[in-house]
Design a protein around this motif. Structure first.
Motif, PDB file in Angstrom:
ATOM      1  N   TRP A  77      50.905  15.336  86.207  1.00  0.00           N
ATOM      2  CA  TRP A  77      49.890  14.360  86.610  1.00  0.00           C
ATOM      3  C   TRP A  77      48.573  14.725  85.943  1.00  0.00           C
ATOM      4  O   TRP A  77      48.174  15.886  85.961  1.00  0.00           O
TER       5      TRP A  77
ATOM      6  N   LEU B 241      44.383  11.464  88.118  1.00  0.00           N
ATOM      7  CA  LEU B 241      45.350  11.111  89.158  1.00  0.00           C
ATOM      8  C   LEU B 241      45.407  12.170  90.253  1.00  0.00           C
ATOM      9  O   LEU B 241      45.517  11.857  91.439  1.00  0.00           O
TER      10      LEU B 241
ATOM     11  N   HIS C 164      44.708  11.549  94.062  1.00  0.00           N
ATOM     12  CA  HIS C 164      45.691  11.913  95.080  1.00  0.00           C
ATOM     13  C   HIS C 164      45.047  12.765  96.170  1.00  0.00           C
ATOM     14  O   HIS C 164      45.317  12.559  97.359  1.00  0.00           O
TER      15      HIS C 164
ATOM     16  N   ALA D  72      43.728   9.220 103.992  1.00  0.00           N
ATOM     17  CA  ALA D  72      44.826   8.569 104.737  1.00  0.00           C
ATOM     18  C   ALA D  72      45.301   9.473 105.868  1.00  0.00           C
ATOM     19  O   ALA D  72      45.556   8.996 106.985  1.00  0.00           O
TER      20      ALA D  72
ATOM     21  N   ASP E 126      51.510   3.242  85.020  1.00  0.00           N
ATOM     22  CA  ASP E 126      52.295   3.985  86.003  1.00  0.00           C
ATOM     23  C   ASP E 126      53.047   3.040  86.939  1.00  0.00           C
ATOM     24  O   ASP E 126      53.919   3.472  87.680  1.00  0.00           O
TER      25      ASP E 126
ATOM     26  N   THR F  34      61.378  15.534  90.328  1.00  0.00           N
ATOM     27  CA  THR F  34      59.951  15.397  90.641  1.00  0.00           C
ATOM     28  C   THR F  34      59.180  15.122  89.351  1.00  0.00           C
ATOM     29  O   THR F  34      59.762  15.095  88.272  1.00  0.00           O
ATOM     30  N   GLY F  35      57.860  14.951  89.473  1.00  0.00           N
ATOM     31  CA  GLY F  35      57.033  14.730  88.293  1.00  0.00           C
ATOM     32  C   GLY F  35      56.886  13.252  87.981  1.00  0.00           C
ATOM     33  O   GLY F  35      57.446  12.395  88.674  1.00  0.00           O
TER      34      GLY F  35
ATOM     35  N   HIS G 221      57.119   6.640  96.379  1.00  0.00           N
ATOM     36  CA  HIS G 221      55.645   6.678  96.333  1.00  0.00           C
ATOM     37  C   HIS G 221      55.087   5.250  96.301  1.00  0.00           C
ATOM     38  O   HIS G 221      54.078   4.956  96.934  1.00  0.00           O
TER      39      HIS G 221
ATOM     40  N   TYR H   2      56.500   7.212 105.858  1.00  0.00           N
ATOM     41  CA  TYR H   2      56.322   7.693 104.479  1.00  0.00           C
ATOM     42  C   TYR H   2      55.741   9.099 104.482  1.00  0.00           C
ATOM     43  O   TYR H   2      56.235   9.996 103.788  1.00  0.00           O
ATOM     44  N   TRP H   3      54.685   9.301 105.263  1.00  0.00           N
ATOM     45  CA  TRP H   3      53.971  10.585 105.268  1.00  0.00           C
ATOM     46  C   TRP H   3      54.927  11.730 105.632  1.00  0.00           C
ATOM     47  O   TRP H   3      54.939  12.771 104.977  1.00  0.00           O
TER      48      TRP H   3
ATOM     49  N   HIS I 284      57.519  12.163 102.773  1.00  0.00           N
ATOM     50  CA  HIS I 284      56.817  12.651 101.578  1.00  0.00           C
ATOM     51  C   HIS I 284      56.493  14.141 101.724  1.00  0.00           C
ATOM     52  O   HIS I 284      56.740  14.937 100.810  1.00  0.00           O
TER      53      HIS I 284
ATOM     54  N   VAL J 108      55.933  21.740  93.030  1.00  0.00           N
ATOM     55  CA  VAL J 108      55.332  20.396  93.029  1.00  0.00           C
ATOM     56  C   VAL J 108      53.924  20.391  93.600  1.00  0.00           C
ATOM     57  O   VAL J 108      53.084  19.605  93.173  1.00  0.00           O
TER      58      VAL J 108
ATOM     59  N   ILE K  67      50.490  18.678  91.722  1.00  0.00           N
ATOM     60  CA  ILE K  67      49.679  17.523  92.153  1.00  0.00           C
ATOM     61  C   ILE K  67      48.344  17.960  92.757  1.00  0.00           C
ATOM     62  O   ILE K  67      47.364  17.236  92.676  1.00  0.00           O
ATOM     63  N   PHE K  68      48.284  19.169  93.353  1.00  0.00           N
ATOM     64  CA  PHE K  68      47.030  19.590  93.984  1.00  0.00           C
ATOM     65  C   PHE K  68      46.223  20.555  93.110  1.00  0.00           C
ATOM     66  O   PHE K  68      45.049  20.789  93.375  1.00  0.00           O
TER      67      PHE K  68
HETATM   68  C1  HEM Z   1      49.322   9.346 103.275  1.00  0.00           C
HETATM   69  C2  HEM Z   1      48.994  10.316 102.435  1.00  0.00           C
HETATM   70  C3  HEM Z   1      49.576  10.389 101.037  1.00  0.00           C
HETATM   71  C4  HEM Z   1      49.805   9.385 100.142  1.00  0.00           C
HETATM   72  C5  HEM Z   1      49.550   7.886 100.311  1.00  0.00           C
HETATM   73  C6  HEM Z   1      50.381   9.995  98.963  1.00  0.00           C
HETATM   74  C7  HEM Z   1      50.769   9.297  97.816  1.00  0.00           C
HETATM   75  C8  HEM Z   1      51.314   9.857  96.698  1.00  0.00           C
HETATM   76  C9  HEM Z   1      51.646   9.147  95.482  1.00  0.00           C
HETATM   77  C10 HEM Z   1      51.405   7.642  95.275  1.00  0.00           C
HETATM   78  C11 HEM Z   1      52.161  10.030  94.607  1.00  0.00           C
HETATM   79  C12 HEM Z   1      52.653   9.727  93.178  1.00  0.00           C
HETATM   80  C13 HEM Z   1      51.510   9.534  92.232  1.00  0.00           C
HETATM   81  C14 HEM Z   1      51.911   8.594  91.089  1.00  0.00           C
HETATM   82  O1  HEM Z   1      53.079   8.372  90.841  1.00  0.00           O
HETATM   83  O2  HEM Z   1      51.010   8.035  90.469  1.00  0.00           O
HETATM   84  C15 HEM Z   1      52.200  11.321  95.260  1.00  0.00           C
HETATM   85  C16 HEM Z   1      52.707  12.493  94.704  1.00  0.00           C
HETATM   86  C17 HEM Z   1      52.805  13.690  95.393  1.00  0.00           C
HETATM   87  N1  HEM Z   1      52.290  13.963  96.649  1.00  0.00           N
HETATM   88 FE1  HEM Z   1      51.371  12.680  97.878  1.00  0.00          FE
HETATM   89  N2  HEM Z   1      50.483  11.343  99.149  1.00  0.00           N
HETATM   90  C18 HEM Z   1      50.006  11.628 100.413  1.00  0.00           C
HETATM   91  C19 HEM Z   1      49.918  12.861 101.026  1.00  0.00           C
HETATM   92  C20 HEM Z   1      50.495  14.017 100.520  1.00  0.00           C
HETATM   93  C21 HEM Z   1      50.541  15.293 101.214  1.00  0.00           C
HETATM   94  C22 HEM Z   1      49.947  15.557 102.612  1.00  0.00           C
HETATM   95  C23 HEM Z   1      51.200  16.147 100.397  1.00  0.00           C
HETATM   96  C24 HEM Z   1      51.499  17.614 100.639  1.00  0.00           C
HETATM   97  C25 HEM Z   1      52.467  18.027 101.377  1.00  0.00           C
HETATM   98  C26 HEM Z   1      51.578  15.435  99.187  1.00  0.00           C
HETATM   99  C27 HEM Z   1      52.277  15.956  98.131  1.00  0.00           C
HETATM  100  C28 HEM Z   1      52.611  15.278  96.973  1.00  0.00           C
HETATM  101  C29 HEM Z   1      53.355  15.860  95.871  1.00  0.00           C
HETATM  102  C30 HEM Z   1      53.915  17.299  95.823  1.00  0.00           C
HETATM  103  C31 HEM Z   1      53.477  14.869  94.885  1.00  0.00           C
HETATM  104  C32 HEM Z   1      54.206  14.989  93.526  1.00  0.00           C
HETATM  105  C33 HEM Z   1      55.628  14.536  93.764  1.00  0.00           C
HETATM  106  C34 HEM Z   1      56.484  14.609  92.515  1.00  0.00           C
HETATM  107  O3  HEM Z   1      56.232  15.455  91.649  1.00  0.00           O
HETATM  108  O4  HEM Z   1      57.430  13.815  92.430  1.00  0.00           O
HETATM  109  N3  HEM Z   1      51.113  14.131  99.301  1.00  0.00           N
HETATM  110  N4  HEM Z   1      51.662  11.187  96.536  1.00  0.00           N
END
Ligand code: HEM
Ligand code: HEM
Length: 189
Positions: free
Chosen positions: A6, A10, A14, A21, A66, A96-97, A107, A159-160, A163, A177, A181-182
């Protein structure tokens, strides 16, 4: 196929979306209780910020092409999503990724649930802007929007939970992962 990481914009978006959220979800659990009703004005303000961040997220996803990862509508892409879904039942985690597959599609669905919250939330925001005293001018319409807002809120919780659980399972099985992303380092394109 090697998947891309990412980019920094982005990852920052995120961060913003995950914080706002998640705050909205947690504050909604207590803001109707007598002792913690003071949370409601924060829910309104942070909700408006979340809606703006979400709009930026959609625009950026569109700008970097995207959307086809979030909504895989081509035949090959649909096949890939189905293949990864069946593989999941056999205990194989989806990849992932940044790429086309089950994770990206989920997502996309999460972003739709969040968008539902944001749209209905902003309509309610307009009906009771900050400083407004007393009930909204059209209580029936307001109640209707709260019900729709609750529906999208429940979808967002589903979702949350999924996810977060999948992120942790990927992390614990060596996927790194969370860092991808972080992490805020520059070289992750
Ligand atoms: C409601 C809150 C959240 C929303 C709406 C959200 C949304 C998203 C979206 C849309 C992506 C993909 C980005 C893209 O494709 O452009 C993503 C990736 C990711 N998010 Fe979240 N996220 C949220 C909270 C979290 C939290 C709390 C965590 C930690 C545990 C997290 C961990 C990740 C990770 C690790 C990825 C990468 C996944 C991958 O490599 O396939 N997210 N998120
Ligand atoms: C993207 C932004 C927002 C998110 C993610 C969000 C999320 C949520 C969630 C998860 C709930 C709990 C639903 C349930 O009880 O199952 C909720 C309740 C609520 N939200 Fe939001 N919200 C957002 C923006 C707003 C805004 C801007 C307002 C403006 C007034 C608002 C007003 C409310 C109200 C009145 C409730 C209580 C509904 C009820 O229990 O009857 N929300 N929100």
């Amino acid at each position: 196929m090697i998947r891309k990481g990412w980019d920094i914009k982005l990852r920052l978006l995120h961060w913003a979306i995950a914080l706002t959220a998640t705050f909205q979800q947690l504050s909604s659990m207590y803001m109707s209780n007598p002792g913690t009703q003071f949370l409601f004005p924060y829910h309104r303000i942070v909700g408006a910020v979340a809606a703006i961040v979400l709009l930026l997220f959609w625009l950026y996803s569109y700008a970097i092409y995207d959307l086809k990862m979030l909504f895989p509508w081509g035949r090959d892409a649909r096949r890939e999503v189905l293949r990864e879904s069946f593989a999941l039942f056999r205990g194989r985690l989806p990849r992932t990724g940044r790429g086309i597959g089950l994770s990206g599609f989920v997502h996309g669905l999460g972003l739709l649930a969040l968008s539902g919250c944001a749209c209905t939330g902003m309509i309610m925001f307009a009906m009771i802007p900050p400083g407004h005293v007393g009930p909204p001018s059209d209580p029936m319409a307001f109640t209707r929007y709260t019900l729709q807002h609750k529906f999208f809120g429940e979808m967002l919780w589903i979702y949350w939970c999924g996810h977060t659980v999948f992120a942790l399972v990927h992390q614990l099985t060596g996927g790194h992962v969370l860092g991808s992303i972080f992490g805020l380092g520059r070289k992750r394109n």
